[in-house]
Design an enzyme around this catalytic site. Structure first.
Site, mmCIF file in Angstrom:
data_model
loop_
_atom_site.group_PDB
_atom_site.id
_atom_site.type_symbol
_atom_site.label_atom_id
_atom_site.label_comp_id
_atom_site.label_asym_id
_atom_site.label_seq_id
_atom_site.Cartn_x
_atom_site.Cartn_y
_atom_site.Cartn_z
ATOM 1 N N ASP A 214 3.797 -0.872 62.347
ATOM 2 C CA ASP A 214 3.053 -1.311 61.250
ATOM 3 C C ASP A 214 2.638 -2.874 61.478
ATOM 4 O O ASP A 214 1.831 -3.351 60.701
ATOM 5 C CB ASP A 214 3.933 -1.502 60.081
ATOM 6 C CG ASP A 214 4.639 -0.049 59.647
ATOM 7 O OD1 ASP A 214 3.955 0.925 60.116
ATOM 8 O OD2 ASP A 214 5.511 -0.018 59.089
ATOM 9 N N ARG B 163 -20.308 15.928 57.908
ATOM 10 C CA ARG B 163 -18.850 15.944 56.970
ATOM 11 C C ARG B 163 -18.631 14.654 57.012
ATOM 12 O O ARG B 163 -18.893 13.606 57.830
ATOM 13 C CB ARG B 163 -17.833 16.930 57.627
ATOM 14 C CG ARG B 163 -17.970 18.248 57.465
ATOM 15 C CD ARG B 163 -16.832 19.043 58.397
ATOM 16 N NE ARG B 163 -17.047 20.324 57.828
ATOM 17 C CZ ARG B 163 -16.326 21.419 58.705
ATOM 18 N NH1 ARG B 163 -15.748 20.879 59.565
ATOM 19 N NH2 ARG B 163 -16.362 22.620 58.230
ATOM 20 N N MET C 264 -1.112 5.261 59.338
ATOM 21 C CA MET C 264 0.517 4.800 58.753
ATOM 22 C C MET C 264 0.288 3.043 58.659
ATOM 23 O O MET C 264 -0.900 2.709 58.854
ATOM 24 C CB MET C 264 1.585 4.990 59.740
ATOM 25 C CG MET C 264 2.110 6.370 59.740
ATOM 26 S SD MET C 264 3.447 6.721 60.693
ATOM 27 C CE MET C 264 4.473 8.105 59.908
ATOM 28 N N ARG D 118 3.393 7.256 66.348
ATOM 29 C CA ARG D 118 4.737 6.706 66.785
ATOM 30 C C ARG D 118 5.228 7.199 68.112
ATOM 31 O O ARG D 118 6.102 6.717 68.614
ATOM 32 C CB ARG D 118 5.843 6.843 65.721
ATOM 33 C CG ARG D 118 5.641 5.734 64.616
ATOM 34 C CD ARG D 118 6.545 5.503 63.832
ATOM 35 N NE ARG D 118 7.943 6.468 63.811
ATOM 36 C CZ ARG D 118 8.522 6.798 62.765
ATOM 37 N NH1 ARG D 118 8.134 6.240 61.637
ATOM 38 N NH2 ARG D 118 9.450 7.604 62.837
HETATM 39 O O1 F6P Z 1 7.681 1.807 59.568
HETATM 40 C C1 F6P Z 1 7.281 2.597 60.366
HETATM 41 C C2 F6P Z 1 6.542 3.797 59.557
HETATM 42 O O2 F6P Z 1 6.007 4.651 60.409
HETATM 43 C C3 F6P Z 1 5.849 3.822 58.577
HETATM 44 O O3 F6P Z 1 4.409 3.430 58.982
HETATM 45 C C4 F6P Z 1 5.761 4.842 57.924
HETATM 46 O O4 F6P Z 1 5.374 4.719 56.319
HETATM 47 C C5 F6P Z 1 7.236 5.450 57.875
HETATM 48 O O5 F6P Z 1 7.722 4.529 59.221
HETATM 49 C C6 F6P Z 1 7.378 6.721 58.041
HETATM 50 O O6 F6P Z 1 8.695 6.829 58.163
HETATM 51 P P1 F6P Z 1 9.668 8.121 58.518
HETATM 52 O O7 F6P Z 1 9.535 8.331 59.902
HETATM 53 O O8 F6P Z 1 10.976 8.257 57.838
HETATM 54 O O9 F6P Z 1 8.812 9.595 57.860
#
Ligand code: F6P
Length: 345
Positions: free
Chosen positions: A128, A163, A170, A277
């Site tokens: 983030d 479209r 995130m 991630r």
């Molecule tokens: O803080 C990192 C993050 O990926 C955020 O961007 C997101 O809102 C959250 O974690 C998602 O969390 P989880 O993996 O618990 O769904």
């Protein structure tokens, strides 16, 4: 010294690179013994450990996730848990703890240091990039690259079908990933939590773009935490975790349906979610994680506890943990209005 490490909160590319750097310099240079606690703060609460040495970290530099596992356990929400952490550290004769995490994990580290005298050094991670004490957290660069690659791919399919493609990224309550990926991917519009949006204006910009050119396509990048201006669009809120954070995600779907309903243009949504991630860190994140890891073990040996390593003007510095977790870093208006917005519509 005996140095323990843990990784807490959402995982992020580069965590293993930090562990590897701490172990490498700790073992080779300082003659330390290293160990890991499993699953964030759950590890020291329950005394769940794994040995860490250079051999155990072989091959982990390009590997996403964390070999220690992670969790969103908050010791300050469990009766007697902070005391258990202190007892585990004493029992295992741990001299110092390196806590790798975002505002939640480091917030716990800060309290354990301030209220229980735990010798801890923090390392800032999060895709983030919302920690104000460091210019950048590792994991962010990788997430932006993944989102940009996705937007590039969405462009070609969007153009083929004329479209509107809504791409949800995130970032929690900060719009860094959306803004950076939106600029890099040439988005028609970027919606972020810092700037509540008006759905009428969004639709107007899309309409104008499509009508103007007869046949075209639009990419709307929306941060999961983006919010509509009050009274303009209803959103349902999700569950709350141990740190009081609401689970975000889903605004993209609402937005795509609304855009289609209002403009008549066929709309689709792509929610990138945890893809951002996962997987291998970029070279930038591998280097930053490595620099942070080296700086953290140096801070341990300087006895600089209660500090967090940070990147400022390309130098690795130390800041008090309290400062590290004190303020949410939001997107600068200069970047959003001065750069991203120039390309809207
Ligand atoms: O803080 C990192 C993050 O990926 C955020 O961007 C997101 O809102 C959250 O974690 C998602 O969390 P989880 O993996 O618990 O769904």
């Amino acid at each position: 010294m005996k140095v323990a490490m843990l990784t807490g909160g959402g995982d992020c590319p580069g965590l293993n690179a930090v562990l590897r750097a701490v172990v490498r310099k700790g073992e080779r240079h300082y003659g330390d013994t290293l160990l890991g606690f499993r699953d964030g703060w759950r590890g020291p609460i329950e005394g769940d450990t794994m040995p860490l040495d250079i051999h155990a970290l072989r091959g982990t530099l390009p590997r996403g996730g964390t070999i220690l596992g992670s969790s969103r356990t908050n010791p300050f929400k469990v009766d007697g848990a902070p005391e258990k952490v202190v007892a585990t550290l004493a029992e295992l004769e741990v001299d110092a703890l390196v806590a790798i995490g975002g505002e939640d994990t480091l917030g716990v580290a800060n309290r354990l240091h301030a209220e229980h005298g735990v010798s801890v050094v923090g390392v800032p991670k999060t895709i983030d990039n919302d920690l104000s004490a460091t210019e950048v957290t590792f994991g962010f660069n990788t997430a932006v690259q993944i989102a940009t690659d996705a937007i590039d791919r969405l462009h070609t399919t969007a153009e083929s079908h004329d479209r509107v493609m809504v791409c949800e990224v995130m970032g929690r309550h900060a719009g860094h990933i959306a803004t950076w990926a939106g600029i890099a991917g040439g988005a028609t519009m970027v919606l972020i939590p810092e700037e509540p949006f008006d759905i009428d204006e969004v639709c107007e910009a899309i309409r104008h773009r499509h009508e103007d050119r007869e046949r075209y396509a639009s990419i709307v990048v929306v941060a999961e935490g983006a919010t509509p201006k009050e009274g303009t669009l209803e959103l349902v809120s999700g569950e709350v975790d141990a740190f009081g954070h609401v689970r975000l995600g889903g605004i993209g779907q609402v937005l795509a349906e609304e855009i289609e309903k209002r403009t008549g243009y066929e709309s689709r949504v792509t929610i990138l979610g945890h893809v951002q991630r996962g997987g291998t860190p970029t070279a930038f994140d591998r280097v930053l994680s490595t620099r942070f890891g080296i700086a953290a073990i140096d801070a341990v040996h300087d006895g600089d506890f209660g500090s967090m390593v940070a990147l400022r003007a390309d130098e690795i510095v130390r800041v008090p943990l309290a400062e590290g977790v004190g303020e949410l870093k939001t997107v600068s208006p200069d970047l959003y209005h001065g750069v991203a917005e120039v390309f809207f519509g």
